[in-house]
Write an enzyme that holds these catalytic residues in place. Structure first.
Site, short mmCIF file in Angstrom:
data_model
loop_
_atom_site.label_atom_id
_atom_site.label_comp_id
_atom_site.label_asym_id
_atom_site.label_seq_id
_atom_site.Cartn_x
_atom_site.Cartn_y
_atom_site.Cartn_z
N GLY A 193 -11.00 7.30 -4.14
CA GLY A 193 -9.74 6.65 -4.50
C GLY A 193 -9.99 5.29 -5.12
O GLY A 193 -10.92 4.60 -4.72
N GLY A 236 -14.78 15.33 -6.99
CA GLY A 236 -15.97 15.66 -7.78
C GLY A 236 -17.28 15.67 -7.02
O GLY A 236 -18.32 15.34 -7.59
N MET A 255 -1.42 2.74 4.51
CA MET A 255 -2.61 3.61 4.43
C MET A 255 -3.70 3.14 5.40
O MET A 255 -3.47 2.24 6.21
CB MET A 255 -3.13 3.62 3.00
CG MET A 255 -2.30 4.47 2.07
SD MET A 255 -3.06 4.50 0.43
CE MET A 255 -2.12 5.83 -0.33
N ILE A 301 -9.83 0.23 0.26
CA ILE A 301 -8.76 -0.59 0.86
C ILE A 301 -8.81 -0.45 2.39
O ILE A 301 -8.36 -1.31 3.10
CB ILE A 301 -7.35 -0.22 0.34
CG1 ILE A 301 -6.99 1.24 0.64
CG2 ILE A 301 -7.23 -0.53 -1.15
CD1 ILE A 301 -5.52 1.57 0.42
N ASP A 302 -9.40 0.66 2.88
CA ASP A 302 -9.36 0.96 4.32
C ASP A 302 -10.27 0.04 5.14
O ASP A 302 -10.07 -0.09 6.34
CB ASP A 302 -9.81 2.41 4.58
CG ASP A 302 -8.98 3.42 3.81
OD1 ASP A 302 -7.85 3.07 3.41
OD2 ASP A 302 -9.47 4.54 3.59
N ARG A 316 18.71 -3.95 11.47
CA ARG A 316 18.04 -2.64 11.53
C ARG A 316 16.60 -2.75 12.01
O ARG A 316 15.99 -3.81 11.92
CB ARG A 316 17.99 -2.02 10.11
CG ARG A 316 19.30 -1.44 9.67
CD ARG A 316 19.21 -1.03 8.22
NE ARG A 316 20.40 -0.30 7.82
CZ ARG A 316 20.78 -0.15 6.56
NH1 ARG A 316 20.09 -0.69 5.57
NH2 ARG A 316 21.85 0.55 6.29
N LEU A 343 1.13 1.89 -3.80
CA LEU A 343 1.34 0.49 -4.21
C LEU A 343 0.21 -0.37 -3.64
O LEU A 343 -0.16 -1.38 -4.21
CB LEU A 343 2.67 -0.03 -3.67
CG LEU A 343 3.93 0.54 -4.32
CD1 LEU A 343 5.16 0.09 -3.57
CD2 LEU A 343 3.99 0.09 -5.78
O1 F6P Z 1 -9.29 5.85 1.29
C1 F6P Z 1 -8.30 5.20 0.54
C2 F6P Z 1 -6.97 5.89 0.69
O2 F6P Z 1 -6.00 5.16 -0.02
C3 F6P Z 1 -6.53 6.08 2.14
O3 F6P Z 1 -6.03 4.92 2.73
C4 F6P Z 1 -5.51 7.19 2.00
O4 F6P Z 1 -5.39 7.94 3.17
C5 F6P Z 1 -6.11 8.03 0.88
O5 F6P Z 1 -7.00 7.20 0.16
C6 F6P Z 1 -5.07 8.59 -0.06
O6 F6P Z 1 -5.71 9.43 -0.96
P1 F6P Z 1 -5.00 10.01 -2.27
O7 F6P Z 1 -4.94 8.92 -3.30
O8 F6P Z 1 -5.89 11.11 -2.70
O9 F6P Z 1 -3.63 10.46 -1.89
#
Ligand code: F6P
Length: 375
Positions: free
Chosen positions: A24, A87, A193, A150-151, A186, A297
């Site tokens: 990603g 890939g 993610m 990003i994780d 609310r 985003l």
């Molecule tokens: O590993 C990065 C990430 O954005 C995760 O946080 C998320 O679960 C995953 O990739 C989403 O993957 P995709 O872009 O294939 O939906």
């Protein structure tokens, strides 16, 4: 070129470098590509951008990179090389729909590497990319790794680039949800993610003033969430912000899987917990709730200054490793310094949030609930 640089290249014999971005995307990839390419060209090396991650390595798609290609890309999101999370040369899907067969195309990857006469490949990616890179190195390919995601779930580096930018997006989104939550009294649930790690929810939730943060590493109890938002209501705070990681789960529940796709390096796509929690809160507290899924985003747009700096340091250090023939290694942030670690060691463990992490304790000290009585 000065005399020191001439000495480096004549000694190294490294002349042709491939570079690819796998998995990603995230903010900062272009800054790394620039950080590798500019000094490499100054040293007289040739740089070849392999397109769409390992797909391009298997399919034989690449283009030579020149100064003009990497000029002006420091602040741009995405990757000029393209990326793919489907890939994997060792797990290559052939066919369509339910007639998909998984094959091994690593020989094709190696053939292209040799055909292009590359001396090394710099692979920029997360744990999936590093696993593939390690496997390719065992087949004789010279590789260097650069950790992105990003994780932030790679143990071998204190931080991956891309994480800070994602946290910024979460924090800004929470600021925006705060005002509308307060106007309408609310409970606003935001799903972020992070896969199996809670770093984005923890750091983004802390920065954005979330009242409840739910992460995979700390299984939650529904009653604790209800109690927190009701207690705020009783105190006159008639709104609450709940920041939930896509991988969060209750003490007796499972992660919510949105989709399984065997073509992907990681077949599991998480998602759906935000909506689920939002409904549970309204049903069980009587308070009105809405949910937002922040989704991609968090991966798009311009990198933060922190990520631009880290990416540039990673890129420039990665090309130095290549020149010094320190193959099989990944650049890593250790404290405030860039070091390198063996890729083999970098993929052995995932970095997860420890329940006693300082950020967890700080959040807890200012009243954030992690959906549990005891941390
Ligand atoms: O590993 C990065 C990430 O954005 C995760 O946080 C998320 O679960 C995953 O990739 C989403 O993957 P995709 O872009 O294939 O939906």
């Amino acid at each position: 070129m000065n005399s020191v640089e001439v000495t480096v290249i004549s000694k190294s014999k490294v002349k042709r470098i491939g570079i690819l971005t796998g998995g990603g995307d995230c903010p900062g990839l272009n800054a790394v590509i620039r950080g590798v390419t500019k000094p490499a060209l100054d040293y007289g090396l040739k740089v070849f951008g392999i397109l769409d991650g390992f797909e391009g390595l298997v399919d034989g798609r690449m283009q030579e990179l020149f100064n003009a290609d990497v000029s002006g890309i420091l602040a741009t999101g995405g990757t000029i090389l393209g990326s793919s999370n489907k890939g994997d040369p060792f797990h290559w899907p052939e066919g369509k729909d339910n007639k998909i067969k998984i094959t091994d195309r690593s020989a094709a990857a190696l053939k292209n590497y040799e055909h292009w006469e590359l001396d090394a490949v710099i692979a920029i990616g997360g744990d999936g990319t590093m696993h593939i890179t390690h496997q390719l190195s065992q087949l004789g390919m010279n590789v260097i790794g650069v950790p992105k995601t990003i994780d932030n779930d790679l143990e071998a580096t204190d931080q991956t680039f891309g994480h800070d930018s994602a946290v910024y997006v979460v924090s800004e989104a929470l600021d925006r949800l705060h005002t509308t939550a307060s106007s309408h009294h609310r409970i606003m649930v935001i799903e972020v993610m992070g896969r199996y790690a809670g770093w984005i929810a923890l750091n983004g939730g802390l920065a954005g003033g979330a009242d409840v943060i739910l992460i995979p590493e700390i299984p939650f109890e529904y009653d604790a969430i209800y109690e927190k938002v009701l207690a705020r209501s009783r105190m006159g705070k008639r709104f609450s912000l709940v920041c939930v990681a896509e991988g969060a789960k209750s003490v007796d529940g499972k992660m919510i899987v949105k989709e399984k796709d065997i073509k992907r390096t990681d077949p599991i796509r998480l998602g759906g917990i935000g909506e689920f929690i939002s409904k549970k809160i309204s049903e069980n507290t009587g308070l009105e709730s809405r949910y937002t899924v922040l989704g991609h985003l968090q991966r798009g747009g311009s990198p933060t200054p922190y990520d631009r700096i880290l990416s540039t340091k990673f890129g420039t250090n990665a090309i130095q490793l290549a020149i010094k023939k320190q193959f099989g290694r990944m650049v890593a942030l250790k404290g405030s310094e860039i070091k390198s670690v063996k890729i083999k060691d970098a993929i052995s463990r995932q970095k997860l949030v420890k329940p006693k992490d300082q950020a967890v304790l700080a959040a807890s000290a200012v009243g954030v609930s992690f959906g549990t009585e005891k941390l």
